[in-house]
Design a protein around this motif. Structure first.
Motif, PDB file in Angstrom:
ATOM      1  N   GLN A 115      25.028  48.930  34.833  1.00 55.04           N
ATOM      2  CA  GLN A 115      23.866  49.483  34.150  1.00 55.04           C
ATOM      3  C   GLN A 115      23.665  50.889  34.674  1.00 55.04           C
ATOM      4  O   GLN A 115      23.884  51.151  35.862  1.00 55.04           O
ATOM      5  CB  GLN A 115      22.616  48.652  34.423  1.00 55.04           C
ATOM      6  CG  GLN A 115      22.627  47.288  33.800  1.00 55.04           C
ATOM      7  CD  GLN A 115      21.311  46.553  34.054  1.00 55.04           C
ATOM      8  OE1 GLN A 115      20.358  47.099  34.577  1.00 55.04           O
ATOM      9  NE2 GLN A 115      21.278  45.304  33.670  1.00 55.04           N
ATOM     10  N   PRO A 125      21.215  54.762  34.167  1.00 54.69           N
ATOM     11  CA  PRO A 125      20.074  55.428  33.534  1.00 54.69           C
ATOM     12  C   PRO A 125      20.543  56.192  32.297  1.00 54.69           C
ATOM     13  O   PRO A 125      21.720  56.549  32.184  1.00 54.69           O
ATOM     14  CB  PRO A 125      19.569  56.380  34.624  1.00 54.69           C
ATOM     15  CG  PRO A 125      20.729  56.593  35.528  1.00 54.69           C
ATOM     16  CD  PRO A 125      21.555  55.338  35.463  1.00 54.69           C
ATOM     17  N   VAL A 126      19.623  56.417  31.383  1.00 55.12           N
ATOM     18  CA  VAL A 126      19.929  57.145  30.152  1.00 55.12           C
ATOM     19  C   VAL A 126      18.973  58.320  29.992  1.00 55.12           C
ATOM     20  O   VAL A 126      17.885  58.313  30.558  1.00 55.12           O
ATOM     21  CB  VAL A 126      19.837  56.228  28.901  1.00 55.12           C
ATOM     22  CG1 VAL A 126      20.861  55.124  28.959  1.00 55.12           C
ATOM     23  CG2 VAL A 126      18.438  55.650  28.741  1.00 55.12           C
ATOM     24  N   ALA A 143      19.629  58.536  25.141  1.00 57.23           N
ATOM     25  CA  ALA A 143      18.536  57.558  25.061  1.00 57.23           C
ATOM     26  C   ALA A 143      18.810  56.471  24.029  1.00 57.23           C
ATOM     27  O   ALA A 143      18.238  55.386  24.099  1.00 57.23           O
ATOM     28  CB  ALA A 143      17.228  58.269  24.753  1.00 57.23           C
ATOM     29  N   ARG A 202      19.443  53.042  25.489  1.00 57.22           N
ATOM     30  CA  ARG A 202      18.430  52.405  26.353  1.00 57.22           C
ATOM     31  C   ARG A 202      18.155  50.976  25.901  1.00 57.22           C
ATOM     32  O   ARG A 202      17.724  50.728  24.783  1.00 57.22           O
ATOM     33  CB  ARG A 202      17.130  53.204  26.326  1.00 57.22           C
ATOM     34  CG  ARG A 202      16.036  52.643  27.252  1.00 57.22           C
ATOM     35  CD  ARG A 202      14.718  53.388  27.112  1.00 57.22           C
ATOM     36  NE  ARG A 202      14.869  54.830  27.098  1.00 57.22           N
ATOM     37  CZ  ARG A 202      14.890  55.594  28.193  1.00 57.22           C
ATOM     38  NH1 ARG A 202      14.767  55.043  29.373  1.00 57.22           N
ATOM     39  NH2 ARG A 202      15.044  56.899  28.090  1.00 57.22           N
ATOM     40  N   ASP A 203      18.402  50.032  26.793  1.00 59.93           N
ATOM     41  CA  ASP A 203      18.082  48.625  26.538  1.00 59.93           C
ATOM     42  C   ASP A 203      16.577  48.471  26.732  1.00 59.93           C
ATOM     43  O   ASP A 203      16.056  48.834  27.791  1.00 59.93           O
ATOM     44  CB  ASP A 203      18.844  47.739  27.517  1.00 59.93           C
ATOM     45  CG  ASP A 203      18.587  46.263  27.304  1.00 59.93           C
ATOM     46  OD1 ASP A 203      17.403  45.854  27.237  1.00 59.93           O
ATOM     47  OD2 ASP A 203      19.554  45.508  27.220  1.00 59.93           O
ATOM     48  N   GLY A 259      15.622  49.290  30.369  1.00 51.15           N
ATOM     49  CA  GLY A 259      15.450  50.729  30.369  1.00 51.15           C
ATOM     50  C   GLY A 259      16.726  51.476  30.712  1.00 51.15           C
ATOM     51  O   GLY A 259      16.715  52.682  30.903  1.00 51.15           O
ATOM     52  N   ARG A 260      17.835  50.747  30.807  1.00 49.65           N
ATOM     53  CA  ARG A 260      19.119  51.339  31.185  1.00 49.65           C
ATOM     54  C   ARG A 260      20.177  51.016  30.141  1.00 49.65           C
ATOM     55  O   ARG A 260      19.999  50.126  29.327  1.00 49.65           O
ATOM     56  CB  ARG A 260      19.590  50.783  32.537  1.00 49.65           C
ATOM     57  CG  ARG A 260      18.655  51.128  33.674  1.00 49.65           C
ATOM     58  CD  ARG A 260      19.150  50.490  34.975  1.00 49.65           C
ATOM     59  NE  ARG A 260      18.407  50.977  36.103  1.00 49.65           N
ATOM     60  CZ  ARG A 260      18.739  52.048  36.813  1.00 49.65           C
ATOM     61  NH1 ARG A 260      19.819  52.732  36.507  1.00 49.65           N
ATOM     62  NH2 ARG A 260      18.015  52.445  37.827  1.00 49.65           N
ATOM     63  N   ALA A 261      21.299  51.726  30.223  1.00 46.83           N
ATOM     64  CA  ALA A 261      22.449  51.439  29.364  1.00 46.83           C
ATOM     65  C   ALA A 261      23.256  50.298  29.975  1.00 46.83           C
ATOM     66  O   ALA A 261      23.409  50.225  31.197  1.00 46.83           O
ATOM     67  CB  ALA A 261      23.336  52.671  29.238  1.00 46.83           C
TER      68      ALA A 261
END
Length: 107
Positions: free
Chosen positions: A27, A29-30, A80, A83-84, A88-90
């Protein structure tokens, strides 16, 4: 599944730290300025898939896939769009992880 952190590239540059790609996926960040750098040290190509959790008009949006050649590297933007909503991450998966290393870079 490992959670990757972004490494900011400052004005003086950066010597990034790479992590082994996790067999269960990673996972990350995006957002604007974030990229996933994938290095493949193996003798065959690896496909990196970034899940696209959204829909358009009720239809699923295809996941993003990038082929990384044998002994090669690739940069994958972490927009973005990936974003899951739960994390909140990929969510990132790999067709193989042996000799594959990754780093999230922020420019």
């Amino acid at each position: 599944m490992a959670i990757l952190s972004a490494q900011r590239i400052g004005l003086s540059g950066l010597q990034p730290a790479y992590s082994a790609a996790a067999s269960g996926g990673d996972q990350a960040p995006v957002g604007q300025g974030l990229v996933l750098h994938v290095r493949n040290g193996g003798a065959s190509s690896v496909t990196v898939t970034v899940a696209t959790p959204g829909t358009v008009g009720g239809l699923a949006v295809a996941d993003a896939e990038q082929s990384v050649p044998a002994a090669g590297a690739a940069f994958i933007p972490l927009a973005a769009t990936f974003r899951d909503p739960m994390t909140g991450r990929a969510a990132i998966t790999y067709s193989g992880v042996t000799t594959v290393t990754v780093a999230v870079l922020q420019v």
